[in-house]
Scaffold this active site. Structure first.
Site, PDB file in Angstrom:
ATOM      1  N   GLY A 180       0.090  -3.241 -13.936  1.00  0.00           N
ATOM      2  CA  GLY A 180       0.044  -4.480 -13.149  1.00  0.00           C
ATOM      3  C   GLY A 180       0.711  -5.615 -13.900  1.00  0.00           C
ATOM      4  CG  ASP A 209      -6.828  -5.368  -7.788  1.00  0.00           C
ATOM      5  OD1 ASP A 209      -5.748  -5.968  -7.916  1.00  0.00           O
ATOM      6  OD2 ASP A 209      -6.931  -4.130  -7.861  1.00  0.00           O
ATOM      7  CE  LYS A 231      -8.254  -1.042 -13.652  1.00  0.00           C
ATOM      8  NZ  LYS A 231      -7.053  -1.896 -13.457  1.00  0.00           N
ATOM      9  N   GLY A 232      -6.981  -1.006  -8.568  1.00  0.00           N
ATOM     10  CA  GLY A 232      -6.184  -0.118  -7.719  1.00  0.00           C
ATOM     11  C   GLY A 232      -5.225  -0.842  -6.806  1.00  0.00           C
ATOM     12  N   GLY A 257      -2.528  -1.880  -7.593  1.00  0.00           N
ATOM     13  CA  GLY A 257      -1.220  -1.307  -7.923  1.00  0.00           C
ATOM     14  C   GLY A 257      -1.180   0.201  -7.763  1.00  0.00           C
ATOM     15  CD  GLU A 272      -5.201   0.914 -13.064  1.00  0.00           C
ATOM     16  OE1 GLU A 272      -4.239   0.158 -13.209  1.00  0.00           O
ATOM     17  OE2 GLU A 272      -6.034   0.771 -12.163  1.00  0.00           O
TER      18      GLU A 272
HETATM   19  C1  5RP Z   1      -3.412  -1.538 -10.746  1.00  0.00           C
HETATM   20  C2  5RP Z   1      -4.565  -2.412 -11.038  1.00  0.00           C
HETATM   21  C3  5RP Z   1      -4.278  -3.759 -11.612  1.00  0.00           C
HETATM   22  O1  5RP Z   1      -4.980  -3.908 -12.790  1.00  0.00           O
HETATM   23  C4  5RP Z   1      -4.714  -4.827 -10.639  1.00  0.00           C
HETATM   24  O2  5RP Z   1      -4.060  -4.587  -9.386  1.00  0.00           O
HETATM   25  C5  5RP Z   1      -4.391  -6.228 -11.138  1.00  0.00           C
HETATM   26  O3  5RP Z   1      -3.015  -6.435 -11.129  1.00  0.00           O
HETATM   27  P1  5RP Z   1      -2.366  -7.794 -11.597  1.00  0.00           P
HETATM   28  O4  5RP Z   1      -2.558  -7.878 -13.073  1.00  0.00           O
HETATM   29  O5  5RP Z   1      -0.911  -7.643 -11.187  1.00  0.00           O
HETATM   30  O6  5RP Z   1      -3.036  -8.929 -10.859  1.00  0.00           O
HETATM   31  O7  5RP Z   1      -5.708  -2.079 -10.856  1.00  0.00           O
HETATM   32  O8  5RP Z   1      -3.814  -0.357 -10.091  1.00  0.00           O
END
Ligand code: 5RP
Length: 225
Positions: free
Chosen positions: A34, A89, A99-100, A102, A108
């Site tokens: 992310g 998130d 999370k997730g 991304g 993860e």
């Molecule tokens: C990816 C994730 C990320 O950690 C989450 O989406 C946060 O992303 P960002 O740092 O771009 O805000 O869980 O699967």
């Protein structure tokens, strides 16, 4: 401060915290996915020659680490993960996470399960009282999409197929909307019972150990209760 500046501040705070793992032949650093994790990777890149080993939570993270000449290993080839740095998130004050966003939640969650210490880095917009405002991602075996969707409805959520996304594991993502998550540990277990659902994005049974939260006033450190 912009959101990016807050993310940069927590990435730097995490980089400072992992100093003891640099120049250490036994240390393995787990690296998340992310935009916040990317800022951490770029800082780690400045010390690439001092990093013994990393494991990556996605193909994208692996590519970024390797572009910095940071050694990346398969998780199966390391004895343990000393520390895992990743974004989120959403986070609550028990350091339980969604999370997730991304789509990297499965890898993860595997690294979080193995890691001795899990440090979550996030800007303050991610900090919530009750998890669930952000749609909860679940990774699903493609042929189980409809079945999993129906089971999610039984649990009270609104499943939405994330169009055009294929995970690093060849699966699809369903985002669960309108789920007020008052008992994250229980919901994590309930979702884990659905056949064909590979991983859910609730990190409640294995929350973070430390949350570095980027606020206008500085980086706040929250420890697991
Ligand atoms: C990816 C994730 C990320 O950690 C989450 O989406 C946060 O992303 P960002 O740092 O771009 O805000 O869980 O699967």
């Amino acid at each position: 401060m912009t959101q990016d500046e807050l993310k940069k501040a927590v990435a730097r705070a995490a980089f400072e915290r992992i100093q003891k793992h640099l120049d250490d032949d036994d240390s393995v650093i787990g690296v998340g996915t992310g935009s916040t994790a990317n800022m951490f990777i770029d800082l780690l890149g400045e010390a690439a020659h001092r990093v013994n080993a990393t494991v990556a939570s996605s193909e994208e993270t692996k590519r970024r680490l390797e572009a910095h000449n940071i050694p990346v290993f398969d998780l199966n080839s390391v004895d343990e993960v000393s520390v895992y740095i990743d974004g989120a998130d959403e986070a609550n004050d028990y350091l339980q996470l969604i999370k997730g966003g991304g789509a990297a939640l499965t890898r993860e969650k595997i690294i979080a399960a193995v890691a001795r210490e899990f440090i979550c880095i996030a800007d303050a917009s991610k900090f919530v009282k009750v998890l669930g405002e952000f749609p909860l991602p679940v990774e699903v075996i493609p042929m189980a999409r409809s079945h999993v969707g129906r089971e999610i409805v039984k649990l009270g959520g609104d499943p939405v197929y994330r169009e055009g996304v294929v995970t690093d594991n060849g699966n699809i993502i369903i985002d669960i909307y309108n789920m007020s998550i008052t008992d994250p540990r229980q919901l994590e277990s309930d979702l884990n019972q659905i056949v064909g659902l590979v991983t859910n994005g609730l990190f409640a049974q294995r929350p973070a150990d430390l949350l570095l939260l980027g606020r206008e006033s500085g980086v706040e450190e929250l420890k697991a209760r």
